[in-house]
Write a protein that holds these residues in place. Sequence first.
Motif, PDB file in Angstrom:
ATOM      1  N   PHE A  67       0.891  -1.167   0.000  1.00  0.00           N
ATOM      2  CA  PHE A  67       0.000   0.000   0.000  1.00  0.00           C
ATOM      3  C   PHE A  67       0.929   1.217   0.000  1.00  0.00           C
ATOM      4  O   PHE A  67       1.508   1.564   1.026  1.00  0.00           O
ATOM      5  CB  PHE A  67      -0.884  -0.026   1.247  1.00  0.00           C
ATOM      6  N   ILE A  68       1.109   1.849  -1.168  1.00  0.00           N
ATOM      7  CA  ILE A  68       2.158   2.850  -1.362  1.00  0.00           C
ATOM      8  C   ILE A  68       1.556   4.249  -1.350  1.00  0.00           C
ATOM      9  O   ILE A  68       0.667   4.557  -2.147  1.00  0.00           O
ATOM     10  CB  ILE A  68       2.905   2.607  -2.683  1.00  0.00           C
ATOM     11  N   ILE A  69       2.051   5.102  -0.454  1.00  0.00           N
ATOM     12  CA  ILE A  69       1.599   6.491  -0.349  1.00  0.00           C
ATOM     13  C   ILE A  69       2.753   7.406  -0.739  1.00  0.00           C
ATOM     14  O   ILE A  69       3.779   7.467  -0.048  1.00  0.00           O
ATOM     15  CB  ILE A  69       1.116   6.823   1.075  1.00  0.00           C
ATOM     16  N   PHE A  70       2.599   8.132  -1.845  1.00  0.00           N
ATOM     17  CA  PHE A  70       3.593   9.100  -2.285  1.00  0.00           C
ATOM     18  C   PHE A  70       3.304  10.466  -1.659  1.00  0.00           C
ATOM     19  O   PHE A  70       2.189  10.726  -1.178  1.00  0.00           O
ATOM     20  CB  PHE A  70       3.590   9.219  -3.812  1.00  0.00           C
ATOM     21  N   GLU A  71       4.288  11.334  -1.712  1.00  0.00           N
ATOM     22  CA  GLU A  71       4.119  12.678  -1.133  1.00  0.00           C
ATOM     23  C   GLU A  71       3.087  13.492  -1.903  1.00  0.00           C
ATOM     24  O   GLU A  71       2.526  14.453  -1.373  1.00  0.00           O
ATOM     25  CB  GLU A  71       5.460  13.414  -1.112  1.00  0.00           C
ATOM     26  N   SER A  72       2.811  13.111  -3.135  1.00  0.00           N
ATOM     27  CA  SER A  72       1.823  13.819  -3.949  1.00  0.00           C
ATOM     28  C   SER A  72       0.408  13.311  -3.733  1.00  0.00           C
ATOM     29  O   SER A  72      -0.516  13.709  -4.440  1.00  0.00           O
ATOM     30  CB  SER A  72       2.188  13.691  -5.429  1.00  0.00           C
ATOM     31  N   ALA A  73       0.206  12.440  -2.755  1.00  0.00           N
ATOM     32  CA  ALA A  73      -1.116  11.859  -2.516  1.00  0.00           C
ATOM     33  C   ALA A  73      -1.992  12.776  -1.682  1.00  0.00           C
ATOM     34  O   ALA A  73      -1.504  13.676  -0.981  1.00  0.00           O
ATOM     35  CB  ALA A  73      -0.963  10.511  -1.807  1.00  0.00           C
ATOM     36  N   ASP A  74      -3.293  12.551  -1.755  1.00  0.00           N
ATOM     37  CA  ASP A  74      -4.234  13.134  -0.803  1.00  0.00           C
ATOM     38  C   ASP A  74      -4.112  12.308   0.474  1.00  0.00           C
ATOM     39  O   ASP A  74      -4.682  11.216   0.590  1.00  0.00           O
ATOM     40  CB  ASP A  74      -5.646  13.060  -1.380  1.00  0.00           C
ATOM     41  N   ILE A  75      -3.370  12.801   1.446  1.00  0.00           N
ATOM     42  CA  ILE A  75      -2.985  12.007   2.610  1.00  0.00           C
ATOM     43  C   ILE A  75      -4.209  11.556   3.408  1.00  0.00           C
ATOM     44  O   ILE A  75      -4.283  10.411   3.879  1.00  0.00           O
ATOM     45  CB  ILE A  75      -2.013  12.788   3.509  1.00  0.00           C
ATOM     46  N   ASP A  76      -5.181  12.442   3.570  1.00  0.00           N
ATOM     47  CA  ASP A  76      -6.375  12.064   4.345  1.00  0.00           C
ATOM     48  C   ASP A  76      -7.106  10.887   3.705  1.00  0.00           C
ATOM     49  O   ASP A  76      -7.497   9.933   4.397  1.00  0.00           O
ATOM     50  CB  ASP A  76      -7.316  13.265   4.465  1.00  0.00           C
ATOM     51  N   SER A  77      -7.279  10.944   2.397  1.00  0.00           N
ATOM     52  CA  SER A  77      -7.961   9.835   1.709  1.00  0.00           C
ATOM     53  C   SER A  77      -7.129   8.568   1.774  1.00  0.00           C
ATOM     54  O   SER A  77      -7.668   7.470   1.951  1.00  0.00           O
ATOM     55  CB  SER A  77      -8.222  10.209   0.248  1.00  0.00           C
ATOM     56  N   ALA A  78      -5.822   8.706   1.652  1.00  0.00           N
ATOM     57  CA  ALA A  78      -4.950   7.539   1.700  1.00  0.00           C
ATOM     58  C   ALA A  78      -5.011   6.857   3.063  1.00  0.00           C
ATOM     59  O   ALA A  78      -5.085   5.630   3.156  1.00  0.00           O
ATOM     60  CB  ALA A  78      -3.510   7.940   1.369  1.00  0.00           C
ATOM     61  N   VAL A  79      -4.992   7.648   4.138  1.00  0.00           N
ATOM     62  CA  VAL A  79      -5.059   7.078   5.488  1.00  0.00           C
ATOM     63  C   VAL A  79      -6.409   6.407   5.709  1.00  0.00           C
ATOM     64  O   VAL A  79      -6.485   5.325   6.317  1.00  0.00           O
ATOM     65  CB  VAL A  79      -4.779   8.154   6.547  1.00  0.00           C
ATOM     66  N   ASP A  80      -7.479   7.009   5.236  1.00  0.00           N
ATOM     67  CA  ASP A  80      -8.791   6.353   5.326  1.00  0.00           C
ATOM     68  C   ASP A  80      -8.775   5.007   4.615  1.00  0.00           C
ATOM     69  O   ASP A  80      -9.339   4.012   5.096  1.00  0.00           O
ATOM     70  CB  ASP A  80      -9.869   7.244   4.710  1.00  0.00           C
ATOM     71  N   GLY A  81      -8.128   4.959   3.437  1.00  0.00           N
ATOM     72  CA  GLY A  81      -8.029   3.711   2.710  1.00  0.00           C
ATOM     73  C   GLY A  81      -7.226   2.663   3.457  1.00  0.00           C
ATOM     74  O   GLY A  81      -7.571   1.478   3.451  1.00  0.00           O
ATOM     75  N   VAL A  82      -6.155   3.105   4.123  1.00  0.00           N
ATOM     76  CA  VAL A  82      -5.339   2.170   4.910  1.00  0.00           C
ATOM     77  C   VAL A  82      -6.170   1.555   6.028  1.00  0.00           C
ATOM     78  O   VAL A  82      -6.157   0.336   6.250  1.00  0.00           O
ATOM     79  CB  VAL A  82      -4.108   2.890   5.500  1.00  0.00           C
ATOM     80  N   ILE A  83      -6.878   2.394   6.762  1.00  0.00           N
ATOM     81  CA  ILE A  83      -7.683   1.903   7.885  1.00  0.00           C
ATOM     82  C   ILE A  83      -8.718   0.901   7.403  1.00  0.00           C
ATOM     83  O   ILE A  83      -8.935  -0.162   8.005  1.00  0.00           O
ATOM     84  CB  ILE A  83      -8.376   3.080   8.594  1.00  0.00           C
ATOM     85  N   GLU A  84      -9.360   1.224   6.285  1.00  0.00           N
ATOM     86  CA  GLU A  84     -10.423   0.361   5.773  1.00  0.00           C
ATOM     87  C   GLU A  84      -9.880  -0.975   5.275  1.00  0.00           C
ATOM     88  O   GLU A  84     -10.505  -2.015   5.455  1.00  0.00           O
ATOM     89  CB  GLU A  84     -11.159   1.075   4.638  1.00  0.00           C
TER      90      GLU A  84
END
Length: 810
Positions: free
Chosen positions: A275-292
């Motif tokens: 599950f790869i999060i780049f610095e150009s990501a929407d961090i809030d949406s990415a973290v929600d996706g991780v939790i889910e």
Amino acid sequence: MAASSTSTVFSIFQNMEYGPAATSGCTTAQAWLEHHSRSLGLFIDGKFVRPADRGTRSLTDCKGGGVCSLVCAGEDDVSQCASSAVTGQRAWSGMTCYNRAKVLLRLVSVLGQHAQCVSELCELCEASCSSSTLVRLLQYYSSWAQLRDTLIPSWTPLGVVAVVVSDDCSLYSLMLRVLPALAMGNAVIVVPGQSSAPPALLLAQLFAGAGLPAGALNVLTGSDTLLGAKVAQNPSISYVTYSGNKQDGVMLCKATAGMGVPVSVFPGVGATCPFIIFESADIDSAVDGVIEAAFKKKKEVHWVLCVQESVLDGVVARLRLRMAGRKCVALPSEADRVLVEAAVQEAQQQGAKLVQSCAVPPSGDLYPPTVLCGAAPSSPFVVNPSPGPLLPLMTFRSNTEAVTLGNHSPHGLAASIWTEDLTLALETAKSLSVGSVWVNSHSVSDPCLPVSGHKDSGTCTDGGQEGLYQFLCPPCSSSPLPRSTPLSMDYTKFGTAASPKIIPDDSDAASAPKSYLQFVGGKACKSESGCSVAVQPPGDGGVLAYCPDGGRKDVRNAVEAAIKVQPGWMKRSPSARAQSLYSLAKALESKRRDVAASISLHAALSAGGAEKEADLSIARLSDWAAYCDKVQGATLPMPQSGSALSIPEALGVVGIVLPDENPLLSLVTLLGAAIATGNAVIMVPSQKYPLAALAFIQVLQAADLPAGLVNVISGSRDQLTVALANHSVIKAVWYWGSAEGCQFLQFTCTSPLKTLQLVCQEVEGDAGRDWSQSHPSLLEDMWRNAVQWKSVWIPTALDPTSPALSPLPV
């Protein structure tokens, strides 16, 4: 709405906790189970059957309560089921495409009438499949049933297909194989896992009620996956496909080795996915996706979080906020609690920091969602994750390092990429060795997307048009593996026989047999052993020539050369690969007489027959050159707004043990299929007729191919087969040889998994393949054996009028 009655809107947005789940008593499913006295029989010939004197297996729910008992099928049940399936397949395949499609579409309305019962039974058994998902599968594959003869002309159904899944596999994975097999006109014998057995039996009953001929769909339940091997042993079975965990898949492959039935494996359960999060990501949406994704109660895959260092602090802070107050997750059993605690303790000893949602309960089978920050790629809890809600977190600096982390796992199932940079997303998706890539999303699938398990995650393709071909037989070939009883073999001794000794004679040096060289890393060379083997002409004795006696070290050298050049060759444009193949055809044309003379001399062909084979080989190479840029994937119509791409990719390094028949034409046909699609190859010439392949080396030297892309190693076929099977880098083995060799490869090529194409050739031929025929299905079949598929899903604005995509049960 939050659970607390005193919660404010501000507190709800702060903790983002979910509202109370709707309670369900599963009353309809319970009534169906009571109707069957909570004891489900087998489903054979369109009806439930409960044979006497059979063992049973109890199924419990997540709380330990009894759901029902399942009958364990015996050998007589397998025989009865196979006989019924043959009759049912005859009736089912005899229907027109239109009528088969009508039956599958009728199932949609039948499923709508009983959707509540199906959904409740899936929930009760934790089988992870909604009615809407099943409807989508039925609608998609009913259209393929309608269009089979139009869009896939001349291909015919295999016959009776066995679909086997493990206990921890979802109903979705099961039906993703059952429905395309039925749509193509096959009969199916389902061997479900424990959790998917009751829903599978219910669906079989609904299928029969919708007009599916009796015997076209049967369900056999048992105590373990070895029931699948018992089913495969029946001579009526044409193909076995498995989905589930790796251990059961390996057990099935070993148990069916030598039976003469092809087995494909898709071990998706237990895979590790990045599950790869780049610095150009929407961090809030990415973290929600991780939790889910990472902290579900029941999940089939393990996620590893990879975060770019520049946004690490922000991601960790949001994880703490989102995880605060989350409830503990139930583990499969209290024994798993020991494994989870051991993994956490080991992570802390290696310097990892914990982010937990709440305090750890002192005992029981509950554990809080936990992030292990500061994990290393080699950490045991990353390589072999334990069950439970644990999420390792690793960091990377550059895009290249992110791809390296994503490809570190031996699995190649799926990956989730989070970035607002589309170019970065597509480049990363292309570089990851996985079958599914989700951009700014996760765990999404649809039956129109073809998915192959890369690396150790599978040997087949499911979904889309590409996934249908595993259930069809091309018109250009007959069954390559004759059905037989497994041979009694000592696998450790296969390929260990010493090569025949070469005794010096008193012949004149001028008339001495010619000595050939092999081809490794772009150079003609002797074998590492320095030894040679005698090539004898057809008929009585004598020595025609000497060829190198290659072995394990020669294969290792060839693989080292191949893996250096293959990534660059794969990245070449299709037109550039086509030009290289045209140069190979031109080089063969220039050496046509020499190569034809070698064929005529060794294979005892007339000069005209040898020249004809050389001419056909030149034309075949030109066909493959023209094929390079003609089939390159597609964009697919999804039921929701967004872009879905299907991309064919090279397998990697392919080992080819060449046939005896048409030694030159078969060589260029198989070679062209492999390198046209971006693979590197290691070829083992026919032990009976090796001179054509060894003479072809001079053609390779004159062609415009990168050094190491094509390697030719001669010697003992069995010894070199063992070397190819045991090398972890080789992704596929195409083998023409003995029954012992086929059985050895089926038994051995399981760790890591290798894609196998096996032909047991008799003394006079190779099971009926006519290499000289030019039916278009020949090229198509060979091309599909040389690629693996990747799907990329890029969501855009949501369309509220479109049906939701099918969530994968991860």
